[in-house]
Design a protein around this motif. Sequence first.
Motif, PDB file in Angstrom:
ATOM      1  N   GLY A   1      -5.628   1.839  -6.830  1.00 41.10           N
ATOM      2  CA  GLY A   1      -4.629   2.487  -7.791  1.00 41.10           C
ATOM      3  C   GLY A   1      -3.476   2.487  -6.769  1.00 41.10           C
ATOM      4  O   GLY A   1      -2.480   3.275  -7.367  1.00 41.10           O
ATOM      5  N   GLN A   2      -3.308   2.771  -5.554  1.00 43.52           N
ATOM      6  CA  GLN A   2      -2.178   2.777  -4.683  1.00 43.52           C
ATOM      7  C   GLN A   2      -1.740   1.515  -4.143  1.00 43.52           C
ATOM      8  O   GLN A   2      -0.981   1.595  -3.018  1.00 43.52           O
ATOM      9  CB  GLN A   2      -2.689   3.782  -3.583  1.00 43.52           C
ATOM     10  N   VAL A   3      -1.678   0.166  -4.498  1.00 42.28           N
ATOM     11  CA  VAL A   3      -1.401  -0.964  -4.434  1.00 42.28           C
ATOM     12  C   VAL A   3      -0.376  -1.235  -5.389  1.00 42.28           C
ATOM     13  O   VAL A   3      -0.747  -1.128  -6.628  1.00 42.28           O
ATOM     14  CB  VAL A   3      -2.359  -2.052  -3.778  1.00 42.28           C
ATOM     15  N   GLN A   4       0.498  -1.886  -5.014  1.00 39.84           N
ATOM     16  CA  GLN A   4       1.560  -2.541  -6.179  1.00 39.84           C
ATOM     17  C   GLN A   4       1.942  -3.898  -5.764  1.00 39.84           C
ATOM     18  O   GLN A   4       2.314  -4.325  -4.656  1.00 39.84           O
ATOM     19  CB  GLN A   4       2.848  -1.752  -6.147  1.00 39.84           C
ATOM     20  N   PRO A   5       1.544  -5.053  -6.548  1.00 42.07           N
ATOM     21  CA  PRO A   5       1.892  -6.563  -6.242  1.00 42.07           C
ATOM     22  C   PRO A   5       3.431  -6.505  -5.941  1.00 42.07           C
ATOM     23  O   PRO A   5       4.236  -5.920  -6.697  1.00 42.07           O
ATOM     24  CB  PRO A   5       1.616  -7.283  -7.433  1.00 42.07           C
ATOM     25  N   LEU A   6       3.689  -7.356  -4.849  1.00 43.64           N
ATOM     26  CA  LEU A   6       5.101  -7.564  -4.523  1.00 43.64           C
ATOM     27  C   LEU A   6       5.762  -8.644  -5.430  1.00 43.64           C
ATOM     28  O   LEU A   6       5.058  -9.430  -5.906  1.00 43.64           O
ATOM     29  CB  LEU A   6       5.338  -8.163  -3.154  1.00 43.64           C
ATOM     30  N   THR A   7       6.796  -8.387  -5.714  1.00 47.30           N
ATOM     31  CA  THR A   7       7.867  -9.408  -6.353  1.00 47.30           C
ATOM     32  C   THR A   7       7.932 -10.850  -5.390  1.00 47.30           C
ATOM     33  O   THR A   7       8.065 -10.413  -4.007  1.00 47.30           O
ATOM     34  CB  THR A   7       8.998  -8.857  -6.914  1.00 47.30           C
ATOM     35  N   PRO A   8       8.601 -11.715  -5.691  1.00 47.95           N
ATOM     36  CA  PRO A   8       8.884 -12.871  -4.829  1.00 47.95           C
ATOM     37  C   PRO A   8       9.789 -12.268  -4.129  1.00 47.95           C
ATOM     38  O   PRO A   8       9.976 -12.848  -2.649  1.00 47.95           O
ATOM     39  CB  PRO A   8       9.372 -14.068  -5.550  1.00 47.95           C
ATOM     40  N   ALA A   9      10.821 -11.537  -4.476  1.00 49.55           N
ATOM     41  CA  ALA A   9      12.019 -10.963  -3.544  1.00 49.55           C
ATOM     42  C   ALA A   9      11.359  -9.983  -2.596  1.00 49.55           C
ATOM     43  O   ALA A   9      11.855 -10.194  -1.403  1.00 49.55           O
ATOM     44  CB  ALA A   9      13.089 -10.425  -4.387  1.00 49.55           C
ATOM     45  N   GLU A  10      10.675  -9.464  -3.110  1.00 49.43           N
ATOM     46  CA  GLU A  10       9.965  -8.312  -2.019  1.00 49.43           C
ATOM     47  C   GLU A  10       9.190  -8.983  -0.668  1.00 49.43           C
ATOM     48  O   GLU A  10       9.354  -8.501   0.012  1.00 49.43           O
ATOM     49  CB  GLU A  10       9.237  -7.133  -2.684  1.00 49.43           C
TER      50      GLU A  10
ATOM     51  N   ASP B   1       0.858  -1.217   0.022  1.00 50.38           N
ATOM     52  CA  ASP B   1      -0.100   0.029   0.158  1.00 50.38           C
ATOM     53  C   ASP B   1       0.897   1.112  -0.021  1.00 50.38           C
ATOM     54  O   ASP B   1       1.387   1.361   1.002  1.00 50.38           O
ATOM     55  CB  ASP B   1      -0.751   0.002   1.262  1.00 50.38           C
ATOM     56  N   THR B   2       1.033   1.765  -1.183  1.00 47.89           N
ATOM     57  CA  THR B   2       2.014   2.891  -1.205  1.00 47.89           C
ATOM     58  C   THR B   2       1.722   4.126  -0.551  1.00 47.89           C
ATOM     59  O   THR B   2       2.537   5.084  -0.090  1.00 47.89           O
ATOM     60  CB  THR B   2       2.333   3.014  -2.791  1.00 47.89           C
ATOM     61  N   ALA B   3       0.227   4.317  -0.205  1.00 50.78           N
ATOM     62  CA  ALA B   3      -0.081   5.456   0.371  1.00 50.78           C
ATOM     63  C   ALA B   3       0.359   5.419   1.947  1.00 50.78           C
ATOM     64  O   ALA B   3       0.579   6.516   2.500  1.00 50.78           O
ATOM     65  CB  ALA B   3      -1.606   5.613   0.529  1.00 50.78           C
ATOM     66  N   ARG B   4       0.512   4.205   2.354  1.00 47.97           N
ATOM     67  CA  ARG B   4       0.584   3.909   3.746  1.00 47.97           C
ATOM     68  C   ARG B   4       1.954   3.406   4.148  1.00 47.97           C
ATOM     69  O   ARG B   4       2.452   2.997   5.251  1.00 47.97           O
ATOM     70  CB  ARG B   4      -0.309   3.225   4.501  1.00 47.97           C
ATOM     71  N   ASP B   5       2.608   2.995   3.205  1.00 49.05           N
ATOM     72  CA  ASP B   5       3.914   2.422   3.125  1.00 49.05           C
ATOM     73  C   ASP B   5       4.097   0.979   3.985  1.00 49.05           C
ATOM     74  O   ASP B   5       4.855   0.911   4.675  1.00 49.05           O
ATOM     75  CB  ASP B   5       5.074   3.151   3.297  1.00 49.05           C
ATOM     76  N   ARG B   6       2.912   0.210   3.681  1.00 48.89           N
ATOM     77  CA  ARG B   6       2.873  -0.768   4.351  1.00 48.89           C
ATOM     78  C   ARG B   6       2.463  -2.222   3.423  1.00 48.89           C
ATOM     79  O   ARG B   6       1.991  -1.988   2.094  1.00 48.89           O
ATOM     80  CB  ARG B   6       1.356  -1.038   5.138  1.00 48.89           C
ATOM     81  N   VAL B   7       2.920  -3.390   3.979  1.00 43.61           N
ATOM     82  CA  VAL B   7       2.552  -4.489   3.066  1.00 43.61           C
ATOM     83  C   VAL B   7       1.509  -5.504   3.712  1.00 43.61           C
ATOM     84  O   VAL B   7       1.623  -5.524   4.996  1.00 43.61           O
ATOM     85  CB  VAL B   7       4.096  -5.500   3.204  1.00 43.61           C
ATOM     86  N   GLY B   8       0.799  -5.956   2.800  1.00 39.27           N
ATOM     87  CA  GLY B   8      -0.529  -6.712   3.259  1.00 39.27           C
ATOM     88  C   GLY B   8      -0.772  -7.611   2.207  1.00 39.27           C
ATOM     89  O   GLY B   8      -0.347  -7.750   1.193  1.00 39.27           O
ATOM     90  N   ILE B   9      -1.709  -8.504   2.577  1.00 38.56           N
ATOM     91  CA  ILE B   9      -2.264  -9.476   1.828  1.00 38.56           C
ATOM     92  C   ILE B   9      -3.764  -9.009   1.339  1.00 38.56           C
ATOM     93  O   ILE B   9      -4.474  -8.713   2.278  1.00 38.56           O
ATOM     94  CB  ILE B   9      -2.445 -10.783   2.535  1.00 38.56           C
ATOM     95  N   VAL B  10      -4.047  -9.048  -0.013  1.00 39.83           N
ATOM     96  CA  VAL B  10      -5.442  -8.622  -0.336  1.00 39.83           C
ATOM     97  C   VAL B  10      -6.502  -9.718   0.352  1.00 39.83           C
ATOM     98  O   VAL B  10      -6.312 -10.814  -0.036  1.00 39.83           O
ATOM     99  CB  VAL B  10      -5.639  -8.581  -1.824  1.00 39.83           C
ATOM    100  N   MET B  11      -7.378  -9.537   0.958  1.00 43.07           N
ATOM    101  CA  MET B  11      -8.473 -10.132   1.405  1.00 43.07           C
ATOM    102  C   MET B  11      -9.909 -10.252   0.796  1.00 43.07           C
ATOM    103  O   MET B  11     -10.564 -11.187   0.740  1.00 43.07           O
ATOM    104  CB  MET B  11      -8.781  -9.826   2.917  1.00 43.07           C
ATOM    105  N   GLY B  12     -10.010  -9.038   0.172  1.00 41.90           N
ATOM    106  CA  GLY B  12     -11.012  -9.043  -0.436  1.00 41.90           C
ATOM    107  C   GLY B  12     -11.550  -7.469  -1.036  1.00 41.90           C
ATOM    108  O   GLY B  12     -10.492  -6.794  -1.025  1.00 41.90           O
ATOM    109  N   HIS B  13     -12.552  -7.213  -1.595  1.00 38.96           N
ATOM    110  CA  HIS B  13     -12.927  -5.869  -2.135  1.00 38.96           C
ATOM    111  C   HIS B  13     -14.261  -5.698  -1.426  1.00 38.96           C
ATOM    112  O   HIS B  13     -15.128  -6.152  -1.243  1.00 38.96           O
ATOM    113  CB  HIS B  13     -13.125  -6.140  -3.682  1.00 38.96           C
ATOM    114  N   GLU B  14     -14.356  -4.254  -1.033  1.00 40.01           N
ATOM    115  CA  GLU B  14     -15.542  -3.573  -0.615  1.00 40.01           C
ATOM    116  C   GLU B  14     -15.810  -2.508  -1.044  1.00 40.01           C
ATOM    117  O   GLU B  14     -15.107  -1.510  -0.936  1.00 40.01           O
ATOM    118  CB  GLU B  14     -15.338  -3.460   1.014  1.00 40.01           C
ATOM    119  N   GLY B  15     -16.559  -2.486  -2.104  1.00 39.60           N
ATOM    120  CA  GLY B  15     -16.900  -1.130  -2.935  1.00 39.60           C
ATOM    121  C   GLY B  15     -15.804  -0.968  -3.604  1.00 39.60           C
ATOM    122  O   GLY B  15     -15.166  -1.762  -4.598  1.00 39.60           O
ATOM    123  N   PRO B  16     -15.413   0.264  -3.500  1.00 40.96           N
ATOM    124  CA  PRO B  16     -14.111   0.869  -4.470  1.00 40.96           C
ATOM    125  C   PRO B  16     -12.766   0.327  -3.795  1.00 40.96           C
ATOM    126  O   PRO B  16     -11.867   0.805  -4.347  1.00 40.96           O
ATOM    127  CB  PRO B  16     -14.247   2.440  -4.323  1.00 40.96           C
TER     128      PRO B  16
END
Length: 78
Positions: free
Chosen positions: A51-60, A18-33
Amino acid sequence: MNTPEAGTPPPPGTAVRDTARDRVGIVMGHEGPHLQLRPLSGGREWDAEPGQVQPLTPAELLHARLAEVNERSRFRPG
C-alpha cells in the motif's frame, strides 16, 4: 502503460517508489504481505508495504535512472 488494479500489488519487474522510505526500486517479488524491492542499479533488497508503493511513470523512471548515473559519475576516480 498497464497499471495494477487498486489493492493488487505490482508484478515483479515494475519500477516503483516506496513512499515510506522515499526510495525508488524494482519489484523483485512478494514475500508474505511484503514486496521485495531492489535499487534500480542493483544492490540490497528491502521490504515494502504494497500500500506504500506507487508505480513510476516512464518520465519518473527516466528521471530516477538519470539521477543514479549522475551520482555514480561524481565518485568516479579520475
